[in-house]
Design an enzyme around this catalytic site. Structure first.
Site, PDB file in Angstrom:
ATOM      1  N   GLU A 150     -10.469   0.846  -5.159  1.00  0.00           N
ATOM      2  CA  GLU A 150     -10.830   1.316  -3.610  1.00  0.00           C
ATOM      3  C   GLU A 150      -9.139   2.447  -3.500  1.00  0.00           C
ATOM      4  O   GLU A 150      -8.303   2.787  -4.905  1.00  0.00           O
ATOM      5  CB  GLU A 150     -10.040   0.061  -2.516  1.00  0.00           C
ATOM      6  CG  GLU A 150      -9.050  -0.534  -3.655  1.00  0.00           C
ATOM      7  CD  GLU A 150      -8.958  -2.615  -2.463  1.00  0.00           C
ATOM      8  OE1 GLU A 150      -9.493  -2.043  -1.424  1.00  0.00           O
ATOM      9  OE2 GLU A 150      -8.374  -3.135  -3.016  1.00  0.00           O
ATOM     10  N   ASP A 202       1.293  -1.426   0.426  1.00  0.00           N
ATOM     11  CA  ASP A 202      -0.032   0.203  -0.143  1.00  0.00           C
ATOM     12  C   ASP A 202       1.192   1.217   0.127  1.00  0.00           C
ATOM     13  O   ASP A 202       0.520   2.645   0.730  1.00  0.00           O
ATOM     14  CB  ASP A 202      -0.659   0.116   0.921  1.00  0.00           C
ATOM     15  CG  ASP A 202      -1.662  -1.666   1.332  1.00  0.00           C
ATOM     16  OD1 ASP A 202      -2.172  -1.846   0.670  1.00  0.00           O
ATOM     17  OD2 ASP A 202      -1.994  -1.684   2.667  1.00  0.00           O
TER      18      ASP A 202
END
Length: 525
Positions: free
Chosen positions: A187, A15
């Site tokens: 997302e 991430d």
């Protein structure tokens, strides 16, 4: 030509949120249930990186006790505006079934090294928050929205709401600005502005083999957004044999010289196996603008580059960590994590016996609360790990040793203990999909075992533990084990972390029996 070798952040570093401030580049990555929370890495040339700081270092900022495995800190987003660093985090408290109990917080600091503010709760509607700073000074929170209802798309779109710095809260209407492409599972929003366009980089396809990153744009921040007609920007979905898999979830920066780069996450599977025990890692790709205002990978195509041309910046190297930590410092090094709880003096000390890491045994390796474990990422498929421990257990409830750990359901543990049949001994414990086992092959410790040397050798999927009374003559314990078991994908496991290698102690009697570790060596190949 200087080359970037991917991944630049190896082992369980997912991430990636990349940011440039002046001549400095930063990447923030997720830490999930490991403490301290969030890793911020630093570079000045995009080639050489170091772990710089971990902002969430106090329980008042992050309390992970009772947090489920692969919960905790998801997808930090690091931004900067007018002399202030902003850090958005999601703290996931539960992830069973269709529900996600989670909370999005904002922290700020005038210095990347901190101190960081007490987290401000902004919302709990979904994960992957990102704070965008517009040219007019307004700030907007973006996050994906989670919809648990039957028949609904759980990834229901990217929501946006204005943030008031004066009131320290969200204000005004909540607007859905994007729902993603046909890839689905949208997302990880990242927004930037260029030439009057608002660009929105989205993670799509889920974090597994179908992962991708897609670019959209609009003249207005609230949309409507048009998607790159040649989406996605990066993916490995159609190339299962490519060395870097699961590419997606990125952030974009412009260098001082007008060059463009994207951070992306990826995974290196074991050879000929769809298992990636090192976890999701971070790579960098060079980008180029098309005449009609879209970004493309400079190398062409959509595959993440294994090697990439570095920017035109002066080389800037950092000192490398030594292969052996002799525990001479009074605090743990930045390469180490503890599990859910901080390294406090009630269970860990580097000063009571100088030159040793002293751990006091607490709860079992299955606990979500008070474990006594110090661990670091496994970041190479070939390595040799060694330690030496002095430990005098009195009964079977007292244990200490060396562990390869994914979570409470999957780990390998070479531990010293004592029981009424074998006395003091070293044995291997294997937990597979939550099932506990003690394979045959325990070594009974005679008087010449004043100290216990423990080792594990990892050679891709093969894991072999051994022990020694002198650090020279080694005895294998148990058969080789499969590193692939410690993977997100193993037998349908739905996790998001990676393999950690650690030192630990347990005392299930509650007496907190101590174990002293002399050193911790990791030699990679």
């Amino acid at each position: 030509m200087t080359i970037i070798s991917n991944p630049v952040l190896r082992g369980f570093n997912p991430d990636a949120s990349m940011l440039r401030v002046g001549d400095d580049y930063y990447i923030a990555t997720s830490t999930f249930e490991w403490f301290p929370g969030v890793q911020i890495h630093h570079s000045r040339d995009l080639v050489h990186w170091r772990m710089l700081t971990r902002p969430l270092s106090e329980v008042s900022q992050l309390d992970l006790r009772g947090t489920p495995s692969s919960g905790g800190i998801w997808a930090p987003a690091l931004t900067y505006h007018n002399g202030t660093f902003y850090l958005m985090i999601t703290d996931v408290k539960a992830r069973r079934g269709v529900f996600k109990d989670l909370h999005n917080y904002l922290l700020t600091s005038n210095d990347i090294m901190g101190p960081w503010s007490t987290p401000i709760h902004l919302n709990s509607s979904g994960f992957d928050p990102f704070l965008f700073h517009d040219d007019d000074g307004r700030k907007y929170l973006l996050n994906m929205a989670w919809d648990y209802r039957k028949g609904k798309d759980r990834f229901s779109g990217i929501m946006m709401q204005q943030y008031s710095e004066e009131k320290r809260c969200l204000i005004g209407p909540v607007t859905k600005i994007a729902t993603g492409t046909s890839i689905g599972v949208t997302e990880g929003p990242f927004m930037f502005k260029r030439n009057g366009w608002y660009y929105l980089l989205l993670a799509e396809g889920g974090t597994g083999w179908n992962h991708a990153a897609t670019l959209a744009r609009s003249r207005h921040i609230e949309g409507p957004y048009e998607y790159d007609p040649e989406f996605p920007l990066i993916t490995t979905v159609d190339t299962p044999d490519y060395p870097l898999q699961k590419a997606g979830h990125g952030a974009i920066v412009e260098t001082q010289n007008g060059e463009w780069y994207m951070s992306y996450i990826c995974a290196r599977p074991l050879p000929e196996r769809r298992l990636s025990p090192l976890g999701r890692e971070t790579g960098l790709a060079r980008l180029v603008w098309t005449e009609d205002g879209w970004l493309r990978l400079t190398q062409g195509g959509k595959l993440p580059p294994v090697t990439e041309q570095a920017p035109d910046l002066p080389p800037h190297t950092f000192l490398q960590l030594p292969s052996t930590d002799d525990f001479e410092d009074e605090e743990l090094g930045g390469q180490y994590f503890t599990l859910r709880v901080p390294a406090s003096g009630d269970w860990l000390s580097l000063t009571e016996r100088p030159g040793y890491l002293r751990l006091r045994g607490r709860e079992s390796l299955y606990s979500w609360h008070n474990q006594s474990m110090v661990a670091r990422r496994l970041d190479h498929f070939e390595c040799e790990v060694e330690t030496c421990v002095e430990f005098e257990p009195e009964h079977f409830n007292q244990m200490a040793g060396l562990v390869l750990y994914y979570d409470e359901s999957d780990h390998f543990y070479l531990r010293i203990s004592r029981d009424e049949d074998r006395g003091k001994h070293i044995a291997l414990v294997v937990t597979k999909q939550g099932q506990y086992d003690e394979p045959d092959g325990a070594v009974v410790l005679t008087d010449n075992w004043e100290r216990c040397y423990l080792k594990v050798i990892v050679q891709f999927h093969r894991v072999q533990f051994s022990c020694s009374p002198d650090g020279t003559t080694w005895l294998n314990i148990g058969n080789t084990l499969d590193l692939g078991q410690l993977s997100d994908e193993y037998e349908g496991k739905l996790g998001f972390t990676g393999t950690m290698i650690g030192l630990c102690a347990q005392d299930l009697s509650g007496m907190m029996k101590q174990a002293d570790f002399d050193y911790f060596t990791i030699i990679t190949k």
